[in-house]
Write a protein that holds these residues in place. Sequence first.
Motif, mmCIF file in Angstrom:
data_model
loop_
_atom_site.group_PDB
_atom_site.id
_atom_site.type_symbol
_atom_site.label_atom_id
_atom_site.label_comp_id
_atom_site.label_asym_id
_atom_site.label_seq_id
_atom_site.Cartn_x
_atom_site.Cartn_y
_atom_site.Cartn_z
ATOM 1 N N THR A 109 42.794 55.626 37.038
ATOM 2 C CA THR A 109 42.670 54.320 37.681
ATOM 3 C C THR A 109 42.376 53.249 36.633
ATOM 4 O O THR A 109 41.722 53.507 35.635
ATOM 5 N N THR A 110 42.885 52.073 36.901
ATOM 6 C CA THR A 110 42.631 50.973 35.974
ATOM 7 C C THR A 110 41.258 50.370 36.276
ATOM 8 O O THR A 110 40.743 50.497 37.374
ATOM 9 N N ASP A 111 40.692 49.705 35.279
ATOM 10 C CA ASP A 111 39.377 49.101 35.482
ATOM 11 C C ASP A 111 39.461 47.973 36.501
ATOM 12 O O ASP A 111 40.371 47.167 36.478
ATOM 13 N N ALA A 112 38.484 47.957 37.399
ATOM 14 C CA ALA A 112 38.471 46.899 38.403
ATOM 15 C C ALA A 112 37.787 45.667 37.826
ATOM 16 O O ALA A 112 36.725 45.760 37.226
ATOM 17 N N ALA A 113 38.419 44.519 38.007
ATOM 18 C CA ALA A 113 37.795 43.269 37.571
ATOM 19 C C ALA A 113 36.760 42.855 38.625
ATOM 20 O O ALA A 113 36.519 43.583 39.583
ATOM 21 N N ASP A 114 36.165 41.694 38.435
ATOM 22 C CA ASP A 114 35.147 41.222 39.370
ATOM 23 C C ASP A 114 35.783 40.638 40.619
ATOM 24 O O ASP A 114 35.631 39.459 40.910
ATOM 25 N N LEU A 115 36.526 41.445 41.343
ATOM 26 C CA LEU A 115 37.204 40.979 42.546
ATOM 27 C C LEU A 115 36.883 41.927 43.689
ATOM 28 O O LEU A 115 36.602 43.100 43.469
ATOM 29 N N ILE A 127 43.999 43.025 45.947
ATOM 30 C CA ILE A 127 45.333 43.262 46.520
ATOM 31 C C ILE A 127 46.121 41.948 46.577
ATOM 32 O O ILE A 127 47.309 41.905 46.247
ATOM 33 N N GLU A 128 45.431 40.842 46.957
ATOM 34 C CA GLU A 128 46.107 39.532 46.993
ATOM 35 C C GLU A 128 46.623 39.150 45.609
ATOM 36 O O GLU A 128 47.736 38.656 45.453
ATOM 37 N N HIS A 129 45.784 39.417 44.613
ATOM 38 C CA HIS A 129 46.131 39.101 43.224
ATOM 39 C C HIS A 129 47.416 39.827 42.829
ATOM 40 O O HIS A 129 48.349 39.230 42.282
ATOM 41 N N PHE A 130 47.484 41.118 43.129
ATOM 42 C CA PHE A 130 48.676 41.901 42.785
ATOM 43 C C PHE A 130 49.893 41.470 43.595
ATOM 44 O O PHE A 130 51.012 41.498 43.096
ATOM 45 N N ALA A 131 49.652 41.060 44.843
ATOM 46 C CA ALA A 131 50.772 40.656 45.709
ATOM 47 C C ALA A 131 51.567 39.513 45.073
ATOM 48 O O ALA A 131 52.784 39.424 45.228
ATOM 49 N N HIS A 132 50.853 38.654 44.310
ATOM 50 C CA HIS A 132 51.521 37.497 43.705
ATOM 51 C C HIS A 132 52.550 37.873 42.654
ATOM 52 O O HIS A 132 53.412 37.073 42.314
ATOM 53 N N TYR A 133 52.436 39.096 42.105
ATOM 54 C CA TYR A 133 53.390 39.505 41.079
ATOM 55 C C TYR A 133 54.758 39.819 41.665
ATOM 56 O O TYR A 133 55.726 39.967 40.949
ATOM 57 N N TYR A 134 54.816 40.012 42.984
ATOM 58 C CA TYR A 134 56.048 40.525 43.589
ATOM 59 C C TYR A 134 56.795 39.456 44.372
ATOM 60 O O TYR A 134 56.193 38.572 44.986
#
Length: 293
Positions: A99-105, A111-118
């Motif tokens: 698993t990747t390190d979780a930021a302060d989110l 999930i919203e942050h990642f959604a923006h990449y698509y």
Amino acid sequence: MSSSTSSKTAPEIAIEIKGLVKKYGEKFAVNGIDLTVQQGEIFALLGPNGAGKTTTVEILEGFRNIDGGFVSVLNFDPATKGEAGRVWRNRIGIVLQSTTDAADLTVQETIEHFAHYYENPRDVNEVIDSVGLREKADDYARNLSGGQRRRLDVALGIIGSPELLFLDEPTTGFDPEARRAFWELILKLRSEGTTIFLTTHYLDEAEALADRVGVITNGKIIEIATPATLGNRATAPARISWLENGKIAEIESLNPTAEIEKLIARFNGEIPQLQIIRPNLEDIYLRMIGENR
Ligand code: ATP
């Protein structure tokens, strides 16, 4: 299946691998494998530690270069860089082993942050519900338990509405209930047309999910078959056991029905504690691995 604005012809073959070779120094991590995954299929790659599963998956995801052979993923060479590679990456989803390190989110924010990449993301709330993280939506991702963190990884893998989803040991750390819920999610994704390439050490998971399984050891594929027919499972001898003279008697037979008929005649009816046991996928897999060491 997601509707995309780009004009792409749907390939019938999602993944094609021919004579793939990958070396680390002198060591062959992958030593000439061939395999094809059809679009809409769930394919599980099984093998012991160090067999070459992750290396294969990372090549398919475009993270590793190859030393020989041919690889095509959604009709595209995964090693391609630049804009074409970026567009292609939009069509696949990845759940890595570590698993990747979780930021302060929070979970929701991540999930919203990642959604923006698509280009064509799924609905964030729907994804949160489908991975069973509703109650944790406002918690910081870094405070999740191991199994919850893994569910977040799965959420991030599917948020982009991928045509093809790679899952590398996705349910490690899940409790039994979460695993069952995860299986339902995967089967739902397949019913929507998503192709899924899975590696797992859980044979019951492969049995529950996979249309076909491939067994790899020492960088070579030993067999590709349906879970029901792998390793001649369908015709393997059955074990029959029953209670007789106070002890459990046991035989192996290729014709269990005939043996049961004989037992019925002998006992003149009910056979005490009768059991007929067919080898499960794990029995077959362990035998294959043992023979190919
Ligand atoms: P596991 O079930 O333990 O995850 P795996 O089937 O995914 O195993 P790989 O990680 O693909 O196996 O490793 C295949 C072989 O390549 C192993 O012998 C491993 O030690 C070796 N290997 C993997 N990555 C590297 C690397 N970066 N450098 C050198 N050797 C590597």
